[in-house]
Design an enzyme around this catalytic site. Structure first.
Site, PDB file in Angstrom:
ATOM      1  CG  ASN A 143      27.680  32.599  48.719  1.00 41.35           C
ATOM      2  OD1 ASN A 143      28.887  32.799  48.684  1.00 41.35           O
ATOM      3  ND2 ASN A 143      26.792  33.458  48.215  1.00 41.35           N
ATOM      4  CE1 TYR A 145      32.460  38.332  56.425  1.00 38.03           C
ATOM      5  CE2 TYR A 145      34.804  38.804  56.291  1.00 38.03           C
ATOM      6  CZ  TYR A 145      33.669  38.225  55.769  1.00 38.03           C
ATOM      7  OH  TYR A 145      33.738  37.536  54.581  1.00 38.03           O
ATOM      8  CE  LYS A 174      31.890  34.760  56.374  1.00 34.77           C
ATOM      9  NZ  LYS A 174      30.953  33.891  55.620  1.00 34.77           N
ATOM     10  CB  VAL A 176      35.920  37.224  45.289  1.00 30.77           C
ATOM     11  CG1 VAL A 176      35.243  37.012  43.940  1.00 30.77           C
ATOM     12  CG2 VAL A 176      36.526  35.907  45.784  1.00 30.77           C
ATOM     13  CB  THR A 205      31.871  40.316  45.712  1.00 30.17           C
ATOM     14  OG1 THR A 205      32.500  40.607  46.986  1.00 30.17           O
ATOM     15  CG2 THR A 205      32.381  38.981  45.189  1.00 30.17           C
TER      16      THR A 205
END
Length: 251
Positions: free
Chosen positions: A88, A156, A160, A189, A191
């Site tokens: 994660n 990023y 991914k 999300v 976060t």
């Protein structure tokens, strides 16, 4: 006998912290990897009657990541009914246009954390459980950014996308009788990563206004709610049938 052995990275914040609390339950031995220990998680695990081991490690340091992976794999009990590895941990930094991605150490650190450490941990995990008559699953927390380009997110998106392809390779290698693997996008999300995104320089990240609107209009999902859905996904009998997936497909 322990029912489940669960290894979770990035357990100190966001989705990882919520996943850790959901995994800390009776019959589970939870091993977390993060840069700092979480006293609240330790208290929660005790209250739930779960076994917990917190490994403090910076997974962007590949030497430290390799040592942690080797030690954890070597100490895994061999009589559990289920073995889980949830990769994660991740970072969105550095955020910059492709023409301005000139900070080599920052780029390397992102690749180390987002993909290289995943490979090291997964290699040790797969080797440790390959001959066990048990349910064995690897869940890589991916992102829609690996499947759709976003200006300013060259690093990023690339990491991914690499994570998705690595998961496909792992599934092909393992076949129908081996470790089951999925790269799962969790959606948008609320976060710390989202906070970092909203603090981006608009010149480096043209989509900044869109992400600020997600926050302002309440479109960000709560980490606990997303974690609960991810854990339910992990329990599915058909886990691994689709190796590139999105939790939003299961609303």
């Amino acid at each position: 006998m322990t029912d489940t052995i669960a290894i979770l990275t990035g357990a100190s914040r966001g989705i990882g912290a919520a996943l850790a609390r959901g995994l800390a339950r009776p019959g589970t031995r939870l091993i977390t990897l993060a840069r700092r220990a979480d006293p609240e998680l330790a208290a929660h695990a005790r209250a739930q009657g779960a076994e917990l081991e917190q490994v403090q490690v910076d997974l962007a340091d590949l030497g430290a990541a390799a040592q942690a992976a080797e030690r954890i794999a070597a100490s895994l009990p061999r009589d559990a009914g289920r073995y889980l590895l949830i990769n994660n941990a991740g970072t969105v930094q550095p955020v910059a246009a492709a023409a301005k991605l000139v900070d080599g150490p920052a780029i390397a650190a992102a690749f180390n954390l987002n993909i290289s450490a995943v490979m090291l941990l997964t290699a040790r995990f797969v080797a440790a459980v390959h001959d066990l008559q048990a349910d064995r699953r690897v869940l890589n927390i991916s992102s829609g950014a690996g499947r759709n380009p976003n200006a300013g997110w060259g690093v990023y998106c690339a990491t991914k996308a690499a994570l998705d392809m690595y998961t496909r390779v792992l599934k092909q290698e393992q076949g129908s009788g081996g470790v089951r693997a999925v790269a799962l996008a969790p959606g948008i999300v609320d976060t710390d990563m989202q906070q970092a995104i909203r603090a981006s320089d608009p010149a480096s990240f043209p989509a900044l206004a869109k992400f600020q609107e997600f926050h302002a209009t309440g479109k960000l999902a709560a980490p606990a709610a997303v974690a609960a859905r991810i854990l339910a996904y992990l329990d599915r009998d058909d886990f691994g049938t689709t190796e590139i997936d999105d939790i939003r497909n299961y609303d």
